[in-house]
Write a protein that holds these residues in place. Structure first.
Motif, PDB file in Angstrom:
ATOM      1  N   THR A   4      19.059 -75.265 -42.324  1.00 29.94           N
ATOM      2  CA  THR A   4      20.235 -76.002 -41.896  1.00 29.94           C
ATOM      3  C   THR A   4      20.857 -75.385 -40.652  1.00 29.94           C
ATOM      4  OG1 THR A   4      20.630 -76.487 -44.201  1.00 29.94           O
ATOM      5  CG2 THR A   4      22.424 -76.949 -42.689  1.00 29.94           C
ATOM      6  N   PRO A   5      20.640 -75.956 -39.482  1.00 28.61           N
ATOM      7  CA  PRO A   5      21.276 -75.462 -38.276  1.00 28.61           C
ATOM      8  C   PRO A   5      22.673 -76.019 -38.150  1.00 28.61           C
ATOM      9  CG  PRO A   5      19.869 -77.295 -37.747  1.00 28.61           C
ATOM     10  CD  PRO A   5      19.757 -77.079 -39.240  1.00 28.61           C
ATOM     11  N   ASP A   6      23.429 -75.546 -37.152  1.00 26.33           N
ATOM     12  CA  ASP A   6      24.769 -76.072 -36.919  1.00 26.33           C
ATOM     13  C   ASP A   6      24.715 -77.524 -36.465  1.00 26.33           C
ATOM     14  OD1 ASP A   6      26.207 -73.883 -37.634  1.00 26.33           O
ATOM     15  OD2 ASP A   6      26.294 -73.038 -35.636  1.00 26.33           O
ATOM     16  N   ILE A 134      35.510 -63.108 -53.511  1.00 22.50           N
ATOM     17  CA  ILE A 134      34.874 -63.466 -54.790  1.00 22.50           C
ATOM     18  C   ILE A 134      35.354 -64.845 -55.229  1.00 22.50           C
ATOM     19  CG2 ILE A 134      34.683 -62.878 -57.240  1.00 22.50           C
ATOM     20  CD1 ILE A 134      33.133 -60.987 -55.446  1.00 22.50           C
ATOM     21  N   GLN A 135      36.661 -65.085 -55.135  1.00 21.64           N
ATOM     22  CA  GLN A 135      37.219 -66.365 -55.561  1.00 21.64           C
ATOM     23  C   GLN A 135      36.768 -67.520 -54.657  1.00 21.64           C
ATOM     24  OE1 GLN A 135      38.666 -66.588 -58.452  1.00 21.64           O
ATOM     25  NE2 GLN A 135      38.567 -64.369 -58.699  1.00 21.64           N
ATOM     26  N   ALA A 136      36.330 -67.209 -53.445  1.00 22.62           N
ATOM     27  CA  ALA A 136      35.893 -68.245 -52.505  1.00 22.62           C
ATOM     28  C   ALA A 136      34.447 -68.674 -52.720  1.00 22.62           C
ATOM     29  CB  ALA A 136      36.065 -67.754 -51.069  1.00 22.62           C
ATOM     30  N   THR A 137      33.730 -67.998 -53.609  1.00 21.98           N
ATOM     31  CA  THR A 137      32.319 -68.317 -53.834  1.00 21.98           C
ATOM     32  C   THR A 137      32.147 -69.207 -55.058  1.00 21.98           C
ATOM     33  OG1 THR A 137      31.895 -66.402 -55.255  1.00 21.98           O
ATOM     34  CG2 THR A 137      31.671 -66.077 -52.877  1.00 21.98           C
ATOM     35  N   THR A 162      27.635 -78.629 -43.885  1.00 25.99           N
ATOM     36  CA  THR A 162      28.126 -77.507 -43.087  1.00 25.99           C
ATOM     37  C   THR A 162      28.472 -77.903 -41.648  1.00 25.99           C
ATOM     38  OG1 THR A 162      25.865 -76.862 -42.536  1.00 25.99           O
ATOM     39  CG2 THR A 162      26.891 -75.789 -44.457  1.00 25.99           C
ATOM     40  N   GLN A 163      28.427 -79.201 -41.339  1.00 24.03           N
ATOM     41  CA  GLN A 163      28.736 -79.651 -39.985  1.00 24.03           C
ATOM     42  C   GLN A 163      30.164 -79.303 -39.557  1.00 24.03           C
ATOM     43  OE1 GLN A 163      26.735 -81.068 -37.453  1.00 24.03           O
ATOM     44  NE2 GLN A 163      25.382 -80.022 -38.876  1.00 24.03           N
ATOM     45  N   ARG A 164      31.070 -79.105 -40.513  1.00 25.89           N
ATOM     46  CA  ARG A 164      32.447 -78.740 -40.139  1.00 25.89           C
ATOM     47  C   ARG A 164      32.510 -77.395 -39.418  1.00 25.89           C
ATOM     48  NH1 ARG A 164      34.711 -78.199 -46.178  1.00 25.89           N
ATOM     49  NH2 ARG A 164      33.086 -79.727 -46.477  1.00 25.89           N
ATOM     50  N   PHE A 165      31.427 -76.609 -39.521  1.00 27.37           N
ATOM     51  CA  PHE A 165      31.382 -75.309 -38.860  1.00 27.37           C
ATOM     52  C   PHE A 165      30.473 -75.340 -37.625  1.00 27.37           C
ATOM     53  CE2 PHE A 165      31.602 -74.713 -43.529  1.00 27.37           C
ATOM     54  CZ  PHE A 165      32.943 -74.364 -43.606  1.00 27.37           C
ATOM     55  N   ALA A 166      30.161 -76.525 -37.139  1.00 28.12           N
ATOM     56  CA  ALA A 166      29.218 -76.684 -36.032  1.00 28.12           C
ATOM     57  C   ALA A 166      29.612 -75.842 -34.821  1.00 28.12           C
ATOM     58  CB  ALA A 166      29.122 -78.153 -35.630  1.00 28.12           C
ATOM     59  N   ARG A 183      26.392 -68.658 -46.680  1.00 22.04           N
ATOM     60  CA  ARG A 183      25.130 -69.327 -46.960  1.00 22.04           C
ATOM     61  C   ARG A 183      25.374 -70.398 -48.006  1.00 22.04           C
ATOM     62  NH1 ARG A 183      21.045 -66.938 -44.333  1.00 22.04           N
ATOM     63  NH2 ARG A 183      19.560 -68.302 -45.378  1.00 22.04           N
ATOM     64  N   LEU A 184      24.731 -71.535 -47.808  1.00 17.74           N
ATOM     65  CA  LEU A 184      24.776 -72.625 -48.776  1.00 17.74           C
ATOM     66  C   LEU A 184      23.356 -72.897 -49.229  1.00 17.74           C
ATOM     67  CD1 LEU A 184      26.146 -75.089 -50.200  1.00 17.74           C
ATOM     68  CD2 LEU A 184      25.600 -76.390 -48.128  1.00 17.74           C
ATOM     69  N   VAL A 185      23.142 -72.874 -50.518  1.00 18.99           N
ATOM     70  CA  VAL A 185      21.838 -73.220 -51.092  1.00 18.99           C
ATOM     71  C   VAL A 185      22.087 -74.355 -52.066  1.00 18.99           C
ATOM     72  CG1 VAL A 185      19.847 -72.416 -52.390  1.00 18.99           C
ATOM     73  CG2 VAL A 185      21.084 -70.826 -50.926  1.00 18.99           C
ATOM     74  N   ALA A 186      21.440 -75.471 -51.847  1.00 17.92           N
ATOM     75  CA  ALA A 186      21.620 -76.615 -52.737  1.00 17.92           C
ATOM     76  C   ALA A 186      20.261 -77.264 -52.958  1.00 17.92           C
ATOM     77  CB  ALA A 186      22.589 -77.618 -52.135  1.00 17.92           C
TER      78      ALA A 186
END
Length: 198
Positions: A4-6, A134-137, A162-166, A183-186
């Motif tokens: 997943t790129p930006d 920790i609470q953000a994960t 993750t496009q909001r962080f492009a 990192r996002l794994v789905a």
């Protein structure tokens, strides 16, 4: 499988089994991760990052070049850096290409194991983290019934989440103070055939 790129417009579609299998190696995946992170690096810099020898990194870098994943950057004095030719790879199997499905499942399995190990390492070191991180994960699973069209739409939505962080990977000035690489794994998949509810 997609990296997943930006910017999703920079994804490069690959279904050739030989090219996919060329990527399906732990050292080559580490090298690609590093090059995507830093933009370009020499074999010596890659060796320092991965813990591999310069000779081993050079071998794997040349193989990645042979299969079109990386190219030579502009020479810096006597140094010859490498850089990725794309920010992301779309490696869905092509039913018209023999061996494509097998190659994709092989690299997807390896990729999933690597991401699982990354998450396990985060958990092993969680005691060193501030509680706010920790609470953000999250580790989330869900069960649902969907048509193939709905499942495909959900997969596309996740690829774009993750496009909001492009732009932040390429331009550090876009990163807010305190930002860390995340990192996002789905994974979206139907239950395997032969289950009780078929």
């Amino acid at each position: 499988m997609t990296e997943t790129p930006d910017d999703a417009s920079r994804w490069t579609r690959i279904s050739d089994p030989a090219r996919i299998r060329a990527m399906a190696h732990p050292v080559r995946l580490d090298l690609m991760d590093h090059l995507n992170e830093v933009g370009e690096a020499t074999a010596t810099e890659c060796a320092a990052h991965t813990g591999e020898s310069v000779a081993n990194c050079s071998f794997h870098l040349r193989l990645l070049e042979k299969y079109g994943f990386i190219e030579r950057g502009e020479q810096r004095g006597r140094e010859k850096p490498w850089r990725p030719v794309s920010r992301g790879w779309d490696m869905r199997p092509d039913p018209e290409v023999p061996g494509s499905l097998h190659a994709v499942t092989e690299i997807a399995g390896l990729h999933l194991l690597r991401e699982t190990e990354r998450y396990r390492e985060f958990l092993r070191q969680a005691h060193r983290e501030d509680d706010v991180w920790i609470q953000a994960t999250t580790l989330t699973t869900g069960e649902f019934w969907a048509t193939v069209e709905e499942m495909a739409e959900l997969s596309r939505d996740l690829q774009q989440i993750t496009q909001r962080f492009a732009g932040r990977s390429d331009d550090p000035s876009l990163r807010p103070p305190g930002a860390r690489r995340g990192r996002l794994v789905a994974a979206v998949n139907p239950e395997p055939l032969g289950g009780e509810d078929d």
